[in-house]
Design a protein around this motif. Structure first.
Motif, short mmCIF file in Angstrom:
data_model
loop_
_atom_site.label_atom_id
_atom_site.label_comp_id
_atom_site.label_asym_id
_atom_site.label_seq_id
_atom_site.Cartn_x
_atom_site.Cartn_y
_atom_site.Cartn_z
N UNK A 132 0.85 -1.19 0.00
CA UNK A 132 0.00 0.00 0.00
C UNK A 132 0.88 1.24 0.00
N UNK A 133 0.46 2.22 -0.77
CA UNK A 133 1.19 3.49 -0.87
C UNK A 133 0.31 4.60 -0.32
N UNK A 134 0.79 5.28 0.70
CA UNK A 134 0.04 6.36 1.34
C UNK A 134 0.39 7.69 0.67
N UNK A 135 -0.23 7.95 -0.48
CA UNK A 135 0.07 9.17 -1.24
C UNK A 135 -0.37 10.40 -0.48
N UNK A 150 12.76 21.91 5.92
CA UNK A 150 13.46 20.64 6.08
C UNK A 150 13.41 19.84 4.79
N UNK A 151 14.23 18.81 4.72
CA UNK A 151 14.25 17.94 3.54
C UNK A 151 12.95 17.14 3.47
N UNK A 152 12.53 16.84 2.25
CA UNK A 152 11.30 16.08 2.06
C UNK A 152 11.47 14.66 2.60
N UNK A 153 10.41 14.09 3.15
CA UNK A 153 10.51 12.73 3.69
C UNK A 153 10.75 11.72 2.58
N UNK A 154 11.42 10.64 2.94
CA UNK A 154 11.70 9.58 1.97
C UNK A 154 10.42 8.86 1.59
N UNK A 155 10.26 8.55 0.32
CA UNK A 155 9.04 7.89 -0.15
C UNK A 155 8.86 6.51 0.47
N UNK A 156 9.97 5.86 0.83
CA UNK A 156 9.88 4.53 1.41
C UNK A 156 9.10 4.48 2.71
N UNK A 157 9.03 5.61 3.42
CA UNK A 157 8.28 5.66 4.67
C UNK A 157 6.78 5.61 4.45
N UNK A 158 6.35 5.75 3.20
CA UNK A 158 4.92 5.76 2.88
C UNK A 158 4.52 4.55 2.05
N UNK A 159 5.42 3.59 1.91
CA UNK A 159 5.13 2.34 1.22
C UNK A 159 5.26 1.20 2.24
N UNK A 160 4.18 0.48 2.45
CA UNK A 160 4.22 -0.65 3.38
C UNK A 160 3.81 -1.92 2.64
N UNK A 217 15.31 1.88 -2.61
CA UNK A 217 14.43 2.46 -1.61
C UNK A 217 14.17 1.43 -0.50
N UNK A 218 14.23 1.89 0.73
CA UNK A 218 13.88 1.05 1.88
C UNK A 218 12.40 1.27 2.21
N UNK A 219 11.61 0.20 2.20
CA UNK A 219 10.18 0.31 2.48
C UNK A 219 9.84 -0.47 3.74
#
Length: 341
Positions: A132-135, A150-160, A217-219
């Motif tokens: 699931x991707x939390x867009x 601040x720097x944008x969050x990594x996309x991997x934190x929103x993919x589970x 990417x780390x998910x």
């Protein structure tokens, strides 16, 4: 020590010794009540626990661990065939024959760790089981970090990854995946699984579209605190997972799906097997309480659908002092599973 003293904080009593089993009396009088020990299969201690519907004894707190899963050599050979062929094992049978707990038994005996569970319902999709991707969450966090400079969050934190996706994460040892009650899913769900099971990989388009400098990417995975590495948006398994699929026979599966599975039909437990199940879950002493209840269970099961865990519930209550055969109580415990309630 009296039952009242025990309820007020005395030493725990064996349910067999508790004469006053009525915790709730319906008289409107408040009283302090100490809950008696729960059935082994309803104890929540943070570890892996199995419902009593199968033939596997619940996890024990002692060093011996759970009791062996009760399965015939012939049926165990079918399980081994699926393991050698790296094919999903499609397990069918009546309620209480041990379909779901078989996955836990395989994981325990082979030392494969926690079972990944995918309980299927009418809304289940392969997409959700993969990831699931939390867009929306990513968009919100991106706006907040920009406002703070601040720097944008990594996309991997929103993919589970879901249970199926986590099962395919590259690993030296296979994971165990339980796809529970596949026949409750959409009619197209078995066919949708074919590609994933055949190829052992899947793509995450949201990650595949990233530029080359973000190709790794780390998910998040379905396991708490665990992350997986996805390269160029694709995740490819190293060892095909041990997949146990259960079905209650509510719907036929397409031939293309059945051809890719090893099928195991678990029989309805006979009287001897039921006695062994009671012993495995509740100990040898429970057999002293089982004869009358077992006869009632077998008579009712011949006329309507019942599950093995209903017998276990009745024996546990009898061991705790309840007159389970009283009017209404036996019907409440050994109620039919099919048809209107």
């Amino acid at each position: 020590m009296s039952a009242e003293a025990d309820r007020k904080g005395g030493s725990p009593m064996n349910p067999r010794d508790r004469h006053d089993w009525r915790l709730f009396r319906g008289d409107g009088v408040p009283r302090r009540v100490e809950m008696p020990p729960a059935p082994p299969w309803r104890r929540f201690d943070g570890g892996d626990q199995e419902a009593p519907g199968g033939e596997q004894a619940p996890s024990a707190s002692g060093p011996a661990g759970p009791a062996p899963y009760l399965i015939s050599p012939e049926h165990a050979d079918v399980v081994n065939a699926a393991l050698h062929l790296r094919r999903p094992l499609l397990v069918t049978g009546s309620p209480g024959t041990g379909k779901s707990s078989l996955a836990q038994a395989v994981a325990h005996e082979m030392g494969l760790g926690e079972v990944l569970r995918w309980p299927v319902n009418s809304r289940s999709t392969v997409q959700d089981a993969l990831y699931r991707y939390d867009a929306i969450g990513r968009l919100r966090e991106t706006a907040l970090t920009r406002d703070r400079g601040e720097a944008e969050p990594d996309i991997g934190s929103f993919v589970r990854l879901g249970p199926l996706g986590t099962a395919l994460v590259p690993n030296e040892r296979p994971r165990v995946l339980l796809v529970d009650e596949l026949d409750k899913g959409d009619v197209d769900l078995p066919n949708d699984l074919l590609t994933v099971f055949e190829e052992g990989e899947f793509e995450i388009p949201e990650l595949a579209r990233l530029p080359e400098d973000q190709s790794v990417v780390e998910v998040l995975t379905a396991r708490a605190g665990e992350r997986a590495t996805v390269r160029r948006g694709r995740l490819v398994c190293e060892e095909f997972p041990v997949v146990v699929i259960t079905s209650n026979g509510e719907r036929d599966f397409p031939p293309a799906f059945l051809r890719r599975c090893v099928r195991l039909e678990l029989p309805t437990p006979d009287e001897g097997r039921l006695r062994a199940i009671v012993t495995a879950h509740l100990g040898d002493d429970a057999l002293e309480e089982v004869d009358q209840l077992l006869d009632a269970f077998l008579r009712r099961r011949a006329a309507r659908e019942l599950a093995t865990d209903q017998l276990l519930n009745a024996v546990f209550l009898r061991a705790g002092g309840m007159d389970v055969t009283a009017d209404g109580l036996l019907e409440a415990v050994l109620h039919r599973l099919g048809g209107a309630v």
